[in-house]
Design a protein around this motif. Structure first.
Motif, PDB file in Angstrom:
ATOM      1  N   LEU A   1       0.829  -1.213   0.000  1.00 30.91           N
ATOM      2  CA  LEU A   1       0.000   0.000   0.000  1.00 30.91           C
ATOM      3  C   LEU A   1       0.862   1.261   0.000  1.00 30.91           C
ATOM      4  O   LEU A   1       0.620   2.189  -0.774  1.00 30.91           O
ATOM      5  CB  LEU A   1      -0.940  -0.037   1.218  1.00 30.91           C
ATOM      6  CG  LEU A   1      -1.833   1.183   1.451  1.00 30.91           C
ATOM      7  CD1 LEU A   1      -2.734   1.469   0.249  1.00 30.91           C
ATOM      8  CD2 LEU A   1      -2.692   0.984   2.710  1.00 30.91           C
TER       9      LEU A   1
ATOM     10  N   ASP B   1      -8.851   6.664   5.070  1.00 34.75           N
ATOM     11  CA  ASP B   1      -7.977   5.951   4.128  1.00 34.75           C
ATOM     12  C   ASP B   1      -6.509   6.279   4.385  1.00 34.75           C
ATOM     13  O   ASP B   1      -6.178   6.815   5.423  1.00 34.75           O
ATOM     14  CB  ASP B   1      -8.408   6.224   2.665  1.00 34.75           C
ATOM     15  CG  ASP B   1      -8.242   7.675   2.254  1.00 34.75           C
ATOM     16  OD1 ASP B   1      -7.740   8.487   3.061  1.00 34.75           O
ATOM     17  OD2 ASP B   1      -8.620   8.006   1.110  1.00 34.75           O
ATOM     18  N   SER B   2      -5.644   5.931   3.447  1.00 37.18           N
ATOM     19  CA  SER B   2      -4.176   6.054   3.536  1.00 37.18           C
ATOM     20  C   SER B   2      -3.593   4.905   4.373  1.00 37.18           C
ATOM     21  O   SER B   2      -4.269   3.898   4.579  1.00 37.18           O
ATOM     22  CB  SER B   2      -3.773   7.424   4.080  1.00 37.18           C
ATOM     23  OG  SER B   2      -2.378   7.583   3.988  1.00 37.18           O
TER      24      SER B   2
ATOM     25  N   HIS C   1     -12.678  -2.622   1.858  1.00 34.78           N
ATOM     26  CA  HIS C   1     -11.809  -3.806   1.751  1.00 34.78           C
ATOM     27  C   HIS C   1     -12.328  -4.902   2.702  1.00 34.78           C
ATOM     28  O   HIS C   1     -13.224  -5.625   2.335  1.00 34.78           O
ATOM     29  CB  HIS C   1     -10.325  -3.494   2.008  1.00 34.78           C
ATOM     30  CG  HIS C   1      -9.709  -2.626   0.968  1.00 34.78           C
ATOM     31  ND1 HIS C   1      -9.542  -3.030  -0.320  1.00 34.78           N
ATOM     32  CD2 HIS C   1      -9.220  -1.352   1.034  1.00 34.78           C
ATOM     33  CE1 HIS C   1      -8.968  -2.058  -1.026  1.00 34.78           C
ATOM     34  NE2 HIS C   1      -8.774  -1.021  -0.239  1.00 34.78           N
TER      35      HIS C   1
ATOM     36  N   SER D   1      -7.081  -3.963  -7.213  1.00 39.13           N
ATOM     37  CA  SER D   1      -6.256  -3.276  -6.214  1.00 39.13           C
ATOM     38  C   SER D   1      -5.528  -4.286  -5.337  1.00 39.13           C
ATOM     39  O   SER D   1      -4.316  -4.184  -5.112  1.00 39.13           O
ATOM     40  CB  SER D   1      -7.152  -2.385  -5.351  1.00 39.13           C
ATOM     41  OG  SER D   1      -6.507  -1.986  -4.168  1.00 39.13           O
TER      42      SER D   1
HETATM   43  N1  HPA Z   1      -6.096   1.992   0.782  1.00 39.26           N
HETATM   44  C1  HPA Z   1      -5.846   3.014   1.602  1.00 39.26           C
HETATM   45  N2  HPA Z   1      -5.785   4.268   1.201  1.00 39.26           N
HETATM   46  C2  HPA Z   1      -6.009   4.534  -0.080  1.00 39.26           C
HETATM   47  C3  HPA Z   1      -6.273   3.527  -0.973  1.00 39.26           C
HETATM   48  C4  HPA Z   1      -6.326   2.190  -0.522  1.00 39.26           C
HETATM   49  O1  HPA Z   1      -6.565   1.213  -1.267  1.00 39.26           O
HETATM   50  N3  HPA Z   1      -6.434   4.127  -2.178  1.00 39.26           N
HETATM   51  C5  HPA Z   1      -6.289   5.445  -1.990  1.00 39.26           C
HETATM   52  N4  HPA Z   1      -6.019   5.699  -0.717  1.00 39.26           N
END
Ligand code: HPA
Ligand code: ZN
Length: 352
Positions: free
Chosen positions: A67, A179-180, A231, A258
């Protein structure tokens, strides 16, 4: 629909059906829809110098190992966004691609902190995105809503300041997310800011169980009170959690391409989507960051079904239906969309 005769749909009809069926997208980061060509066009328009010589050089850097290796490039790409029209152009390009994939409703994540730290006003970001959503609804009949995401590698105080800055524009977005970088930044770090968003009547979602452990899914539910898990594929490591998610009808916004690109699964054939569905989980298919991970919605559906023979017409229907049921649209819109979905499947099941 329990009366739907999925066995009457021949296997050869599946690719066409996956493409043509109406669907909702519930996990798309708008900054992750920036194609290299648009990044370079905006860089030129705004006089921004990129650390890549060409579109090809940038694309060649899209070889991610996890990630974080992706996020570093994703934030660099977003540095070309400065003006309201840049945000409009980015969202418009995504909405055109989504509509072409028969996405009829989309709930779009945006990361205001990625822009406000560079001196771009929050108002510039939200106005450009909102304008694209409204115009797309008028011109392409796609329903498009916005969800504001907090960057979890930053502090809760910074998230709270972002929320306070955003609340005057509350009519332009429907919820908040998280996120992130997941590892080391558990959901409970953002307990106060999610409580404040909840008080303000916003919908709540969070990324959890992508790279982080099942415990992060539990705290997203119990501490943040989220309504969907983004997710969530690592839930399978905790069978009691899987049971709970199924019993609560908690949606998971799964992003197959992804997951493969970020090495959550080695290959698409190793993806646990069939197991999630078999366990009765309300899973959906989404593109996450389509410009970086190899495709938009239909590409995700096509590659997932091509690699996993356990997935057939019944699962295609379930995934599309889940996407509408798990959306934050009103009950009337949901039943209208599900009727359209039923029609697409009834037609595919009828003899030529
Ligand atoms: N995961 C976490 N942060 C993100 C993602 C991801 O898949 N895509 C963009 N920011
Ligand atoms: Zn995501």
């Amino acid at each position: 629909m329990s009366t739907m005769n999925f066995d009457a749909i021949p296997r050869w009809r599946l690719p066409g059906l996956l493409r043509a069926m109406p669907k909702a997208e519930l996990h798309i980061h708008i900054e992750g829809s920036l194609e290299p060509e648009l990044i370079f066009r905006l860089a030129q328009r705004n006089g921004v110098t990129l650390p890549y010589a060409s579109v090809e050089a940038l694309r060649a850097a899209y070889a991610f190992t996890d990630l974080q290796s992706f996020l570093d490039i994703y934030y660099a790409g977003a540095s070309v966004l400065l003006k309201e029209e840049d945000f409009f152009d980015m969202a418009w390009a995504y909405l055109e691609r989504a509509a072409a994939d028969n996405v009829i409703h989309t709930e779009i994540f945006f990361d205001p902190q990625t822009h406000t730290v560079r001196g771009v006003p929050f108002e510039t970001v939200i106005k450009g995105l909102d304008h694209a959503c409204h115009r797309a609804h008028q011109e392409m009949r796609i329903s498009a809503k916005l969800i504001l995401c907090f960057l979890r590698h930053l502090s809760e105080d910074e998230a709270m300041a972002t929320l306070e800055e955003a609340l005057p524009y509350k009519h332009h977005f429907i919820g908040v997310g998280l996120d992130s970088s997941e590892r080391g930044h558990p959901p409970e770090k953002f307990a106060r800011v999610f409580a404040r968003a909840r008080e303000a009547g916003l919908h709540l979602v969070a990324h959890a169980g992508e790279e982080g452990p099942p415990a992060y899914i539990r705290s997203a539910l119990d501490v943040l009170h989220v309504e969907r898990i983004d997710h969530g594929v690592r839930c399978v490591e905790d069978p009691a959690l899987v049971q709970r998610l199924a019993a609560e009808g908690m949606a998971l916004t799964v992003c197959p391409l992804s997951n493969v690109k970020l090495c959550v699964f080695e290959t698409m054939a190793d993806h646990n989507l069939p197991a999630l569905l078999a366990a009765g989980l309300k899973a959906t298919i989404n593109s996450d960051d389509p410009a970086y991970f190899g495709g938009y919605m239909n590409q995700n559906f096509m590659e997932t079904f091509a690699a996993l023979p356990q997935l057939g017409a019944r699962e295609a229907y379930t995934l599309a239906r889940n996407s509408f049921e798990a959306s934050f649209a009103d009950a009337g819109a949901k039943s209208h969309w599900i009727n359209q979905l039923d029609l697409a499947f009834e037609e595919a099941a009828s003899p030529q």
